[in-house]
Scaffold this active site. Structure first.
Site, short mmCIF file in Angstrom:
data_model
loop_
_atom_site.label_atom_id
_atom_site.label_comp_id
_atom_site.label_asym_id
_atom_site.label_seq_id
_atom_site.Cartn_x
_atom_site.Cartn_y
_atom_site.Cartn_z
N TYR A 153 0.79 -40.53 -49.05
CA TYR A 153 0.07 -41.37 -48.08
C TYR A 153 -1.26 -40.71 -47.72
O TYR A 153 -1.29 -39.54 -47.34
CB TYR A 153 0.91 -41.55 -46.81
N ASP A 255 -5.55 -33.42 -49.36
CA ASP A 255 -5.49 -34.18 -48.12
C ASP A 255 -4.70 -33.31 -47.14
O ASP A 255 -3.47 -33.28 -47.16
CB ASP A 255 -4.80 -35.52 -48.37
N LYS A 283 -5.97 -35.48 -37.51
CA LYS A 283 -4.80 -35.25 -36.65
C LYS A 283 -4.94 -34.01 -35.74
O LYS A 283 -5.75 -34.01 -34.83
CB LYS A 283 -3.53 -35.18 -37.50
C1 LIG Z 1 -1.61 -37.02 -45.20
C2 LIG Z 1 -2.28 -38.10 -44.42
N1 LIG Z 1 -3.48 -38.53 -44.83
C3 LIG Z 1 -4.14 -39.48 -44.16
C4 LIG Z 1 -3.59 -40.08 -43.04
C5 LIG Z 1 -4.33 -41.14 -42.31
O1 LIG Z 1 -4.77 -40.66 -41.09
P1 LIG Z 1 -5.15 -41.65 -39.91
O2 LIG Z 1 -3.88 -42.29 -39.45
O3 LIG Z 1 -5.79 -40.78 -38.88
O4 LIG Z 1 -6.11 -42.66 -40.46
C6 LIG Z 1 -2.34 -39.65 -42.58
C7 LIG Z 1 -1.72 -40.27 -41.40
O5 LIG Z 1 -0.54 -40.19 -41.16
C8 LIG Z 1 -1.66 -38.64 -43.29
O6 LIG Z 1 -0.47 -38.20 -42.91
#
Ligand SMILES: Cc1ncc(COP(=O)(O)O)c(C=O)c1O
Length: 457
Positions: A153, A255, A283
């Protein structure tokens, strides 16, 4: 459904009538009654009143030890004093200007000191960070396609919303996973540019490189896949990806929206000793405020400097989030606090392991840094498809059982994991373990019932 799960659901509804009422109101005007699909679950989500430190209270006044922590975005815990102080000071001097200011280089310096990047741009969400990283990688290589892992994700933009939670038969063979859109509205043209590989399987990655010779701009992944509980990279996997990206001229994007702040002081590159080309952060770096960043080599960022790649955003580096971010880096994400969280994490993980063994539950505990999860699978999960065989009702029994006893052990959904904040205490972990000790025999009994039922059929 397990009889104990029905009892826990009834108990949940008895304890949380105000949440039920509030959800009904929301449903009239807001799809699913929530602001993000991840927040919706049956019978209705708990509505929150307030939080402090490692705890929060719901509308009915029930208190919970909080290991949800906004889907892992609050390693700082609620209302961390250093973050609150920085934000309160900032609130009196203007919240948004759309103009550069002095906290930008300060925070960029903090990030470049910890992560192997030379330049940084900021945003507000993880989705933004991965979206811009992918675009930059495409620009830097003059290639359109990316490789992402099945089950990974990376947010909600078109390149990311592919094969997030795909199912059979659409997802095809494990050795040749088919890209599956994560819902309607993702253009086919966009899906065609996302090649899917299997986590922990280097041969599936190299196959994609060979099948798309000279077309892959980047490989994007969470160094620890945290959209399937907690799935560790097997030894050599990250190193192998590094070599493949170098060999085929693609950029390696970590990521680190979750791992960046929560795995340790220097994120995944320090933890695993593997250096990516780009890092995405969000986050927990904001200490409770919307803050994200992506960083990479100067040579790649030069594409932005030369006006060849466009990056912007009204809320970028808004002073409130930046003040929170600076306080977070300097006073929350410190080596001492990582040592504290590591100690609590070990205590929680060891405690879970003992209870699992004692109760006879067929499960294991995965943990790294501030994160961990009770994995209700018999064998270690190495990729998305291993994780799919989870007994969902058994997981729901765990979650509602814990929540009804005052411990939100992780966010709702069996693909998530717990977060330990710097404000949690040994006493919080003791309570968490005491509650799990009560719940585990119920899980074990349910598991035996289901195994017996399968045997009869
Ligand atoms: C690994 C990862 N990348 C990207 C995102 C997306 O972040 P956001 O919800 O701040 O757009 C998340 C959100 O849970 C995530 O866990």
């Amino acid at each position: 459904m397990y009889a104990d799960l029905q009892r826990e659901l009834d108990n949940f509804e008895r304890r949380t009538p105000k949440s039920a009422e509030a959800h009904k109101k929301n449903l009239k005007r807001i799809p699913l009654g929530v602001a993000s699909n991840y927040r919706a679950y049956d019978p209705y989500p708990i509505f929150v009143q307030e939080g402090q430190g490692g705890k929060f209270r719901d509308l009915d006044g029930n208190e919970y030890i909080d290991h949800n922590l906004c889907f892992g975005a609050l390693m700082a815990g609620h209302c961390h004093p250093a973050v609150m102080k920085a934000v309160q000071q900032r609130l009196h001097t203007g919240t948004m200007f759309g103009m550069p200011h002095n906290m930008e280089w300060e925070l960029a310096e903090e990030i470049c000191a910890r992560f192997p990047v030379e330049m940084v741009r900021f945003g507000s969400s993880g989705t933004e960070a991965t979206m811009h990283a992918v675009r930059l990688a495409r620009a830097a290589t003059d290639r359109d396609k990316i490789i992402k892992f099945e089950g990974g994700y990376h947010g909600l933009h078109d390149a990311a919303l592919v094969s997030v939670k795909p199912h059979a038969p659409e997802f095809g063979d494990i050795n040749d996973p088919t890209p599956v859109p994560g819902g309607l509205g993702v253009p086919k043209a966009s899906i065609a540019n996302v090649q899917i590989a299997t986590f922990n399987d280097l041969s599936s990655v190299e196959r994609r490189f060979k099948q798309n010779a000279g077309e892959i701009a980047a490989v994007i992944l969470e160094p620890i896949m945290m959209n399937v509980g907690l799935c560790m990279p097997q030894p050599g996997f990250l190193e192998g990806l590094r070599s493949l990206c170098t060999k085929y001229g693609a950029l390696l994007i970590f990521d680190e929206v979750k791992t960046g702040a929560k795995l340790g002081w220097g994120g995944a590159s320090e933890y695993f000793g593997v250096t990516p080309d780009m890092i995405c952060l969000a986050k927990s770096i904001g200490g409770g405020f919307p803050l994200a960043a992506f960083g990479t080599h100067k040579s790649v960022m030069d594409l932005i400097s030369q006006h060849k790649v466009f990056h912007g955003g009204t809320y970028n580096t808004n002073p409130v989030s930046m003040a929170a971010g600076l306080a977070t880096f300097r006073e929350v994400l410190t080596r001492e606090n990582y040592a504290h969280v590591d100690k609590l994490s070990k205590k929680l993980t060891d405690g879970y392991k003992k209870i699992v063994t004692k109760s006879g539950l067929n499960a294991y505990i995965a943990s790294a840094g501030a994160n961990g999860a009770l994995m209700l699978q018999p064998n270690e999960v190495r990729n998305y498809r291993d994780w799919l065989n989870i007994d969902i009702d058994l997981w729901r029994l765990y979650w509602f059982g814990m929540v009804n006893r005052g411990v939100m052990c992780q966010p709702y959904w069996w693909d998530e994991q717990w977060t330990i904040s710097v404000q949690h205490t040994e006493a919080d972990i003791d309570k968490h373990l005491a509650v799990f000790e009560e719940v585990a025999p119920m899980l074990s009994k349910a598991q035996q019932e289901s195994t017996a039922a399968v045997a009869v059929h």
